[in-house]
Design an enzyme around this catalytic site. Structure first.
Site, short mmCIF file in Angstrom:
data_model
loop_
_atom_site.label_atom_id
_atom_site.label_comp_id
_atom_site.label_asym_id
_atom_site.label_seq_id
_atom_site.Cartn_x
_atom_site.Cartn_y
_atom_site.Cartn_z
CD GLU A 130 1.78 -38.99 16.21
OE1 GLU A 130 1.89 -39.87 17.06
OE2 GLU A 130 1.88 -37.81 16.19
CB THR A 193 -5.06 -36.43 20.20
OG1 THR A 193 -3.86 -36.30 20.93
CG2 THR A 193 -5.08 -35.68 18.93
P1 ADP Z 1 1.02 -35.50 22.78
O1 ADP Z 1 1.18 -35.02 21.28
O2 ADP Z 1 0.25 -34.42 23.42
O3 ADP Z 1 2.03 -35.88 23.52
P2 ADP Z 1 -0.05 -37.77 21.87
O4 ADP Z 1 -1.03 -37.31 20.75
O5 ADP Z 1 1.28 -38.21 21.49
O6 ADP Z 1 -0.08 -36.40 22.81
O7 ADP Z 1 -0.58 -38.84 22.54
C1 ADP Z 1 -0.13 -39.24 23.88
C2 ADP Z 1 -0.74 -40.60 24.01
O8 ADP Z 1 -0.25 -41.52 23.28
C3 ADP Z 1 -0.39 -41.50 25.38
O9 ADP Z 1 -1.37 -41.24 26.21
C4 ADP Z 1 0.04 -42.63 25.04
O10 ADP Z 1 -1.01 -43.74 25.65
C5 ADP Z 1 -0.02 -42.77 23.69
N1 ADP Z 1 1.02 -43.34 22.98
C6 ADP Z 1 1.24 -44.49 22.29
N2 ADP Z 1 2.51 -44.86 21.98
C7 ADP Z 1 3.28 -43.82 22.36
C8 ADP Z 1 4.81 -43.47 22.77
N3 ADP Z 1 5.77 -44.02 21.95
N4 ADP Z 1 5.18 -42.40 23.43
C9 ADP Z 1 4.31 -41.71 23.98
N5 ADP Z 1 2.95 -41.70 23.94
C10 ADP Z 1 2.53 -42.84 23.14
#
Ligand code: ADP
Length: 331
Positions: A130, A193
């Protein structure tokens, strides 16, 4: 010999009101599908995806997970990680966590190291992944995607002096619990985030801490009932007087969305993870209650109207808790 493993892992909602960074729940709404394929050493770690996510393995949660697990186990093979996104990224539905969890299971299975990666070790690596999305390791969403149901994580206590051992417990949730998620169609910054963490108050009132603690512990107490847990009592405690008041300013129309959901019969309504999705909770058939049956569709329509009042369109998803991830293919 297995060369390739495909895993489906569910999306999740984190925090659930008073359990900031500690509570998570897997949702039967969207699932990411991740295929990990063994390659020669010279291949390294490569991400393949046609979705709008980083392809640099150091910037993708799944890439970081693979790197971290393989390094720990001294695996020098290469690996291709193919990601089919279904969880919308950046909307508070644990999108990056679903990929991280699916990849952790795939790597453990592919390299037959499942027995070395006990549950809490897998959680450590998935949470480390993460870092690629949030800048820091965190475990609430990945724990929900890895173990299903409702989870409590505690990265502050390391059992058996193992710094990688994150304490985690997974609880079954009442069958009649339903969630209505309103996903607003607004653009979210790439560093969402981080931005939503920056508004959290540095100092909080002691009485607010006590209230959040009371609600959080009562939620766990409900799920720990020896007879069937009461979803209505569980939902009624989803109340947060610390983080929600600070973060709701980032979500246009939040107060109206929440009020409409509660007026339409939801037991609770709060921000899903770091937002901007808003999630309402409802026990459809609370035991021992003479409440009229409540209609999840009506709650969804009410939430949609709430967002409309701020000129924001949204998608409504009605879902149940998910039982967790599944290996769907081995080749
Ligand atoms: P949420 O939990 O609200 O979906 P995240 O904290 O997961 O948000 O953040 C999404 C961001 O994380 C996206 O903008 C993307 O650039 C990045 N990210 C990195 N790896 C991934 C992945 N495997 N899938 C989705 N988002 C990813």
């Amino acid at each position: 010999m297995v060369k390739s493993v495909t895993v489906r892992a569910p999306c999740s909602t984190a925090n659930l009101g008073p359990g900031f960074d500690v509570f998570g729940m897997a949702l039967d709404a969207f699932y990411d599908e991740v295929t990990v394929t063994k390659k020669p050493k010279s291949f390294g770690i490569k991400i393949v995806s046609s979705d709008d996510i980083p392809l640099d393995p150091k910037k993708n949660t799944a890439g970081l997970v693979a790197e971290s697990m393989m390094k720990e186990q001294g695996i020098s093979d290469g690996v291709e990680i193919s990601i089919k996104k279904n969880v919308p990224a950046g909307y508070g539905m644990g999108s990056s966590a679903a990929s991280a969890a699916a990849c952790a299971i795939g790597i453990a299975e592919l390299f037959q190291y499942t027995k070395h990666f006990e549950e809490e070790g897998m959680l450590y690596h998935a949470g480390y992944g993460e870092k690629a999305s949030a800048g820091t390791a965190h475990y609430d969403n990945v724990a929900a995607s890895l173990f299903g149901g409702f989870v409590v994580v505690n990265p502050y206590v390391h059992l058996y002096h193992n710094p990688n051992g994150i304490t985690v417990r997974s609880f079954p949730v009442p069958n009649s619990l339903r969630m209505v998620v309103a996903i607003p169609k607004i653009s979210v910054p790439k560093q969402k985030t981080k931005a939503s963490r920056s508004v959290i108050p540095k100092n909080v009132k002691f009485s607010d801490v006590v209230q959040n603690l009371a609600c959080a512990t009562q939620m766990i107490a409900e799920l720990s009932q020896r007879k069937e847990a009461n979803g209505l009592r569980f939902g009624a405690n989803i109340l947060d007087v610390i983080v929600e008041p600070a973060r709701k300013k980032l979500i246009p129309g939040f107060d109206k969305v929440k009020k409409n959901a509660l007026d339409a019969g939801a037991d609770a309504c709060t921000i899903s993870g770091a937002g901007p999705s808003v999630i309402a909770f409802l026990d459809e058939h609370p035991n021992g209650s003479d409440r009229e049956p409540v209609n999840t569709k009506r709650i969804g329509e009410a939430m949609k109207k709430g967002f409309k009042s701020a000129k924001v369109d949204c998608d409504i998803v009605i879902c149940k808790p998910s039982k967790g991830p599944k290996i769907i293919r081995r080749k």
